[in-house]
Motif scaffolding. Structure first.
Motif, mmCIF file in Angstrom:
data_model
loop_
_atom_site.group_PDB
_atom_site.id
_atom_site.type_symbol
_atom_site.label_atom_id
_atom_site.label_comp_id
_atom_site.label_asym_id
_atom_site.label_seq_id
_atom_site.Cartn_x
_atom_site.Cartn_y
_atom_site.Cartn_z
ATOM 1 N N ARG A 33 -9.790 -11.912 -5.760
ATOM 2 C CA ARG A 33 -9.077 -12.018 -4.494
ATOM 3 C C ARG A 33 -8.449 -10.664 -4.190
ATOM 4 N NH1 ARG A 33 -12.405 -15.202 -4.108
ATOM 5 N NH2 ARG A 33 -12.180 -17.410 -4.523
ATOM 6 N N ILE A 34 -8.489 -10.301 -2.929
ATOM 7 C CA ILE A 34 -8.192 -8.913 -2.567
ATOM 8 C C ILE A 34 -6.946 -8.801 -1.701
ATOM 9 C CG2 ILE A 34 -9.103 -6.881 -1.328
ATOM 10 C CD1 ILE A 34 -10.823 -7.630 -3.766
ATOM 11 N N PHE A 35 -6.176 -7.747 -1.942
ATOM 12 C CA PHE A 35 -5.249 -7.261 -0.924
ATOM 13 C C PHE A 35 -5.494 -5.769 -0.799
ATOM 14 C CE2 PHE A 35 -1.424 -5.230 0.613
ATOM 15 C CZ PHE A 35 -1.190 -5.964 1.763
ATOM 16 N N PHE A 36 -5.670 -5.326 0.437
ATOM 17 C CA PHE A 36 -6.022 -3.930 0.685
ATOM 18 C C PHE A 36 -4.962 -3.307 1.578
ATOM 19 C CE2 PHE A 36 -7.948 -0.604 3.210
ATOM 20 C CZ PHE A 36 -8.865 0.025 2.382
ATOM 21 N N TYR A 37 -4.333 -2.267 1.062
ATOM 22 C CA TYR A 37 -3.298 -1.572 1.840
ATOM 23 C C TYR A 37 -3.816 -0.202 2.250
ATOM 24 C CZ TYR A 37 0.860 1.208 2.782
ATOM 25 O OH TYR A 37 1.763 2.052 3.372
ATOM 26 N N ASP A 38 -3.622 0.117 3.503
ATOM 27 C CA ASP A 38 -4.126 1.370 4.040
ATOM 28 C C ASP A 38 -2.935 2.205 4.510
ATOM 29 O OD1 ASP A 38 -6.150 3.070 4.717
ATOM 30 O OD2 ASP A 38 -6.427 2.225 6.716
ATOM 31 N N ASP A 39 -2.822 3.426 4.018
ATOM 32 C CA ASP A 39 -1.677 4.279 4.361
ATOM 33 C C ASP A 39 -2.216 5.571 4.954
ATOM 34 O OD1 ASP A 39 0.388 6.380 3.932
ATOM 35 O OD2 ASP A 39 1.488 4.747 2.952
ATOM 36 N N TYR A 40 -1.922 5.796 6.225
ATOM 37 C CA TYR A 40 -2.466 6.989 6.879
ATOM 38 C C TYR A 40 -1.502 7.473 7.949
ATOM 39 C CZ TYR A 40 -3.634 3.747 10.655
ATOM 40 O OH TYR A 40 -3.556 2.813 11.653
ATOM 41 N N PRO A 41 -1.356 8.802 8.038
ATOM 42 C CA PRO A 41 -0.499 9.334 9.096
ATOM 43 C C PRO A 41 -1.235 9.345 10.424
ATOM 44 C CG PRO A 41 -1.275 11.117 7.686
ATOM 45 C CD PRO A 41 -1.903 9.865 7.175
ATOM 46 N N SER A 42 -0.490 9.602 11.504
ATOM 47 C CA SER A 42 -1.085 9.564 12.835
ATOM 48 C C SER A 42 -1.763 10.893 13.149
ATOM 49 C CB SER A 42 0.011 9.255 13.862
ATOM 50 O OG SER A 42 -0.543 9.156 15.148
ATOM 51 N N LEU A 43 -2.889 11.132 12.535
ATOM 52 C CA LEU A 43 -3.660 12.327 12.849
ATOM 53 C C LEU A 43 -5.127 12.062 12.515
ATOM 54 C CD1 LEU A 43 -4.070 13.420 9.776
ATOM 55 C CD2 LEU A 43 -1.881 14.499 10.149
ATOM 56 N N ILE A 44 -5.990 12.937 12.976
ATOM 57 C CA ILE A 44 -7.419 12.668 12.856
ATOM 58 C C ILE A 44 -8.068 13.493 11.724
ATOM 59 C CG2 ILE A 44 -9.621 12.575 14.133
ATOM 60 C CD1 ILE A 44 -7.372 10.711 15.208
ATOM 61 N N ARG A 45 -7.571 14.718 11.515
ATOM 62 C CA ARG A 45 -8.129 15.566 10.458
ATOM 63 C C ARG A 45 -7.008 16.155 9.619
ATOM 64 N NH1 ARG A 45 -12.204 13.560 10.933
ATOM 65 N NH2 ARG A 45 -14.195 14.294 11.735
ATOM 66 N N GLY A 46 -7.258 16.273 8.317
ATOM 67 C CA GLY A 46 -6.252 16.852 7.422
ATOM 68 C C GLY A 46 -5.294 15.776 6.949
ATOM 69 N N GLY A 47 -4.045 16.169 6.678
ATOM 70 C CA GLY A 47 -3.042 15.205 6.233
ATOM 71 C C GLY A 47 -3.468 14.535 4.940
ATOM 72 N N HIS A 48 -2.811 13.440 4.626
ATOM 73 C CA HIS A 48 -3.170 12.732 3.395
ATOM 74 C C HIS A 48 -3.271 11.242 3.670
ATOM 75 C CE1 HIS A 48 -3.424 11.449 -0.709
ATOM 76 N NE2 HIS A 48 -2.315 10.751 -0.597
ATOM 77 N N ASN A 49 -4.422 10.682 3.418
ATOM 78 C CA ASN A 49 -4.649 9.239 3.576
ATOM 79 C C ASN A 49 -4.855 8.623 2.208
ATOM 80 O OD1 ASN A 49 -4.884 9.787 6.274
ATOM 81 N ND2 ASN A 49 -6.975 9.008 6.490
ATOM 82 N N PHE A 50 -4.365 7.432 2.034
ATOM 83 C CA PHE A 50 -4.794 6.723 0.826
ATOM 84 C C PHE A 50 -4.842 5.225 1.081
ATOM 85 C CE2 PHE A 50 -0.932 4.733 -0.897
ATOM 86 C CZ PHE A 50 0.083 5.418 -0.228
ATOM 87 N N SER A 51 -5.649 4.571 0.287
ATOM 88 C CA SER A 51 -5.740 3.123 0.351
ATOM 89 C C SER A 51 -5.574 2.579 -1.058
ATOM 90 C CB SER A 51 -7.105 2.692 0.874
ATOM 91 O OG SER A 51 -7.346 3.284 2.128
ATOM 92 N N ILE A 52 -4.968 1.407 -1.139
ATOM 93 C CA ILE A 52 -4.864 0.751 -2.443
ATOM 94 C C ILE A 52 -5.612 -0.569 -2.367
ATOM 95 C CG2 ILE A 52 -3.308 -0.360 -4.094
ATOM 96 C CD1 ILE A 52 -1.227 1.753 -3.412
ATOM 97 N N VAL A 53 -6.569 -0.733 -3.279
ATOM 98 C CA VAL A 53 -7.260 -2.011 -3.378
ATOM 99 C C VAL A 53 -6.671 -2.721 -4.586
ATOM 100 C CG1 VAL A 53 -9.468 -3.175 -3.632
ATOM 101 C CG2 VAL A 53 -9.379 -0.894 -2.590
ATOM 102 N N ARG A 54 -6.065 -3.864 -4.338
ATOM 103 C CA ARG A 54 -5.575 -4.651 -5.460
ATOM 104 C C ARG A 54 -6.425 -5.905 -5.533
ATOM 105 N NH1 ARG A 54 -0.187 -8.100 -5.875
ATOM 106 N NH2 ARG A 54 -0.387 -8.767 -8.048
ATOM 107 N N ALA A 55 -6.931 -6.179 -6.729
ATOM 108 C CA ALA A 55 -7.813 -7.334 -6.887
ATOM 109 C C ALA A 55 -7.259 -8.197 -7.995
ATOM 110 C CB ALA A 55 -9.214 -6.868 -7.241
ATOM 111 N N SER A 56 -7.239 -9.487 -7.751
ATOM 112 C CA SER A 56 -6.622 -10.382 -8.729
ATOM 113 C C SER A 56 -7.405 -11.680 -8.810
ATOM 114 C CB SER A 56 -5.179 -10.652 -8.306
ATOM 115 O OG SER A 56 -4.658 -11.740 -9.019
ATOM 116 N N GLU A 57 -7.193 -12.373 -9.914
ATOM 117 C CA GLU A 57 -7.839 -13.651 -10.094
ATOM 118 C C GLU A 57 -7.307 -14.664 -9.068
ATOM 119 O OE1 GLU A 57 -7.663 -14.548 -14.207
ATOM 120 O OE2 GLU A 57 -8.368 -16.596 -13.918
ATOM 121 N N LYS A 58 -6.000 -14.537 -8.746
ATOM 122 C CA LYS A 58 -5.435 -15.507 -7.793
ATOM 123 C C LYS A 58 -5.125 -14.826 -6.460
ATOM 124 C CE LYS A 58 -0.688 -14.792 -8.696
ATOM 125 N NZ LYS A 58 0.555 -15.175 -8.263
#
Ligand SMILES: Cc1ncc(C[n+]2csc(CCOP(=O)(O)OP(=O)(O)O)c2C)c(N)n1
Ligand code: SF4
Lengths: 550, 286
Positions: A33-58
């Motif tokens: 089972r998934i929860f996906f968090y997306d963290d991104y600043p308001s820009l199109i190029r550069g900056g730093h984006n990251f996503s966290i995929v958390r996966a669990s049995e429940k």
């Protein structure tokens, strides 16, 4: 319990979000089972984006600060996130671009070897990750085929090469005996829930974090049988929506706080003219432009009180994709049954996060408003016992349908006569009774955690997932109103009876729900507020709650 | 068949005696009655009005109506027309309403060439709020908010609408009802965005009858080719809502172009759409 969290980070334009989606899909396919968090600043190029995929049995509805694997496509990912790594965690990094301790692979080199494009570094990273997790090649192969539209063969070669480079699976992940579920964002769920309840038209002006509802419906217009429109402004959006609803089309609009500010004159018009109006308000951090791509629960007061004059409205606040689906359907049905404005009040954290979606779809179906039976002379504002006047639409050969922003008589002709004014105000507000009777049938306040606990976390919307997990760890109760206007006072009383300590949890600076609830005589003992425009992670909240309890 | 008289309602008319709005009301009723004779179904007509003296017309005509708010006549019209393209949608706006508070909507309606008819009751004054200058008042106009004279030059809406993409652009005058009726009928029959700026004297706050009577002249097919956009601009500039000795009234420009509804809906009728099955779409999320 089996679970894993993977962070992937890079520059905007590196495609880390799409890579994150592929990772989520892989883990979904092997039963997580998934929860996906997306963290991104308001820009199109550069900056730093990251996503966290958390996966669990429940089932999960939140991410954690700590992660097991970091995939670093740029140096910032390492610098910003290395402290998140669990003791036995690993950093998988692009060795040409990044300096780190862990497993370095020259992704670009692999890409070049097969003549691929720089964006395909992601594919190499995913291939390596699959090796680290000891996933079967066939799972990855299927996912790449399913998710990458162009140059599938090339991507497969790159992924396979990186996959084979991993000799020892450092973090083998057990396959679970659970069926994969659809992975759906809150916004997609809002769109689908509304369609399930009979949506005909969706009208919106782009604004993060609501834009994806428009994009999704526009992309699937034909399959979903919906017409989407992108007009000149939110003022245009809201008034167009009233026009189309007047003509008989079940219509929804979507926006964030700034756009909703422009819709308030139309909201008030909906109140006076009794035209059904459905608004998805996806909050972001304000005031004003604020922090466009980050989250906040600060528009609650605004949405409840917006619009001049006095009129009924319903405000529903989903805390995950299932609730987003359900509340969108309910909002559409209630708007048409009671001829009032209704809201789905979401925020970036629900709207743009991805959830494993499991819901009995048939709980949502189109429910018509009260339709005119065609007998006698039609009066748009017929003064009935329930306050609800039967609906007819222009084009009906036997009815003349007059709606208006002015106070009016039963036929919709302007009036300034005191008796008429009072009568019509009463008629409109009288709908509250029938509405309350219907709302009593629904679970407008949800309880999670230990229902017997004397300590309750009071929350709404996107804090749901984190609150539930923390409550389960600390043996607390969670009380979460799904509806915030009309405030379900009796169900809240019931849910909070026996509770000796109420801790309010919100992502805003002033505790808007706490104030609302306190106004009904409930005593809020503590507030845990977050005002940095970031959602609560499970570990953050755990620390906060422990502190309050100590 | 409905007579213009039967198109009235029981609402008490509260326009000042001598108001130009009476001419527009009579013209639209006559136009609708005539069009009904030609086959228009009056139950499929919806009028939308803004807020101002002009807007009361929604109360005075016995057809479907959406009495909107100030400046917001085009958006509900657009919503109605898109939701049910079978409807004939007619807008009545004031000049404050159309050129002030909600001008963006007007420009976009023209740009989209949505199939509807937009009639501006242009009295060049805010009537209902008792006499302030509007976007089409002459420069130096002394209104209640500009006692020293308006510091702005007027906007030329006819020119603006031709540039913005309207495919039927006309000007009428309330004293020339015969022409006004035929312009309204032609506008409704035109497939695309039809715009009529109607010179409508406000008897109480800006009595322009003599001014117009001395200057207006009818544009005829003989001396104006309405299919020529350049000529249309020339005629539009002949009188700039202030300067100019002769005021052309009639059809400035007409052209046939695909409508917004045709392009956006491609045959779909939202009020009759049945929602699709979401299950196959959800399947794609696995
Ligand atoms: C948002 C808003 N602002 C201001 C008003 C007040 N108001 C009512 S009518 C009007 C101007 C009317 O002028 P016009 O549109 O030219 O119509 P007329 O009365 O001249 O027909 C104004 C400013 C309003 N009703 N709504
Ligand atoms: S104020 Fe002017 S526009 Fe309004 S009704 Fe009187 S004459 Fe007509």
């Amino acid at each position: 319990m089996e679970e894993i969290s993977i962070l992937i980070g890079g520059k905007a334009g590196d495609g880390t979000r799409q890579a994150g989606h592929v990772i989520a899909s892989l883990l979904n396919r092997i039963g997580y089972r998934i929860f996906f968090y997306d963290d991104y600043p308001s820009l199109i190029r550069g900056g730093h984006n990251f996503s966290i995929v958390r996966a669990s049995e429940k089932r999960i509805g939140a991410h954690k600060n700590t992660v097991d694997i970091i995939i670093a496509l740029d140096q910032n990912t390492v610098e910003n996130h290395k402290n998140r790594l669990n003791a036995d965690g690993i950093i998988l990094y692009d060795s040409k671009k990044v300096e780190a301790q862990g497993l370095g692979i020259d992704f670009m080199d692999i890409v070049k070897e097969f003549g691929g494009k720089p964006i395909m570094r992601n594919t190499a990273a995913i291939g390596a990750l699959a090796g680290i997790l000891n996933l079967e090649w066939s799972v990855l192969e299927r996912d790449i085929k399913g998710s990458i539209g162009k140059e599938v063969e090339l991507n497969l070669q790159i992924a396979r090469h990186a996959y084979d480079r991993i000799e020892t699976p450092l973090k083998p992940l057990q396959k679970l005996d659970q069926k994969p579920l659809p992975l759906v964002t809150g916004n997609e769920a809002i769109a689908l829930g509304a369609v399930k309840a009979g949506l005909n038209m969706y009208i919106a002006y782009p604004m993060t974090p609501a834009s994806a509802i428009l994009h999704y419906l526009a992309e699937h217009e034909n399959e979903l049988g919906v017409v989407t429109v992108h007009p000149e402004s939110e003022i245009g959006v809201a008034l167009m929506a009233l026009g189309s609803a007047y003509a008989g089309a079940r219509t929804m609009v979507g926006t964030s706080g700034g756009g909703f500010a422009l819709m308030t004159e139309a909201l008030s018009l909906a109140g006076q003219s009794e035209i059904p109006m459905v608004i998805a308000e996806c909050q972001r951090a304000g005031p004003s432009t604020g922090v466009p791509t980050y989250t906040m629960q600060a528009d609650l007061n605004f949405v409840i009180n917006a619009g001049h004059g006095e009129f009924l409205r319903v405000v529903l606040a989903p805390g995950d994709a299932e609730e987003a689906f359900y509340t969108a359907g309910l909002a559409l049905n209630l708007a048409w049954k009671y001829q009032i404005p209704t809201f789905v009040l979401s925020d970036k954290h629900v709207s743009e996060s991805i959830f494993s979606f499991e819901f009995d779809l048939d709980r949502v179906k189109p429910e018509n408003g009260l339709l005119w039976d065609g007998r006698g002379e039609y009066k748009r504002y017929l003064d009935t016992e329930s306050g609800i006047s039967p609906l007819a639409f222009p084009g009906n050969p036997d009815a003349i349908v007059k709606v208006t922003s002015y106070e009016h008589d039963e036929n919709g002709i302007t009036t300034e006569e005191p008796g008429q004014i009072a009568r019509m105000q009463k008629k409109r507000l009288r709908k509250r009774k029938a509405l309350a009777d219907e709302l009593n049938k629904y679970d407008t306040v949800n309880i999670y955690g230990n229902p017997e606990s004397k300590t309750a976390l009071l929350c709404w919307g996107s804090t749901k997932g984190a609150c539930i997990e923390v409550a389960e760890m600390l043996d607390l109760k969670v009380v979460k109103p799904l509806m915030l206007e009309p405030l379900p006072v009796e169900p809240l009383k019931k849910a909070l009876s026996g509770v000796e300590k109420i801790i309010d949890v919100e992502v805003n600076a002033t505790g808007q729900l706490a104030k609302l609830v306190a106004g009904q005589g409930f005593c809020i003992d503590d507030m845990i507020l977050r005002l940095d425009a970031r959602p609560f992670t499970v570990d953050d909240l755990l620390g906060n709650v422990k502190e309050v309890l100590s | 068949m409905t007579t213009p008289k039967e198109l009235g309602t029981y609402a008490q008319n509260t326009w000042c005696p001598g108001c130009g709005n009476f001419g527009i009301l009579a013209s639209i009723k006559k136009a609708l009655a005539d069009l009904e004779n030609d086959g228009l179904d009056l139950n499929k007509v919806a009028i939308v009005s803004g807020i101002g003296c002009h807007a009361k017309i929604a109360d005075y005509i016995n057809v479907n109506s959406f009495y909107s708010i100030h400046g917001r006549v085009p958006p509900p019209m657009t919503g109605i027309k898109l939701a049910n393209p079978d409807l004939t949608v007619i807008g009545h706006a004031g000049d404050g309403d159309a050129y002030g508070e909600g001008i963006e909507h007007l420009i976009f309606s023209a740009k989209r060439n949505i199939d509807m008819t937009f009639i501006v009751h242009n009295n060049r004054i805010y009537g209902l709020t008792t006499g302030q200058f509007t976007p089409t008042s002459p420069s130096g106009f002394k209104g209640r908010s500009t006692p020293k004279g308006s510091p702005e030059d007027p906007l030329n809406p006819v020119e603006l609408m031709i540039s913005a993409g309207a495919t039927f652009v006309a000007r009428g005058y309330t004293k020339n009802m015969k022409q006004l009726q035929s312009l309204i009928k032609a506008a409704i029959n035109h497939k695309g965005f039809s715009f009529i700026d109607v010179l409508q004297p406000c008897f109480t706050f800006f009595n322009t009858y003599d001014y117009y009577n001395e200057r207006v002249y009818e544009l005829t097919e003989q001396d104006h080719d309405a299919s020529d956009r350049n000529l249309a601009f020339v005629k539009a500039r002949e009188w700039a809502y202030g300067e100019g000795e002769r005021i052309p009234i009639g059809l400035f420009y007409q052209v046939k172009k695909p409508t917004y509804g045709e392009r956006l809906l491609a045959g779909r009728v939202p009020v009759r759409l049945t929602p699709g099955d979401i299950r196959p779409v959800l399947e794609k999320h696995i």
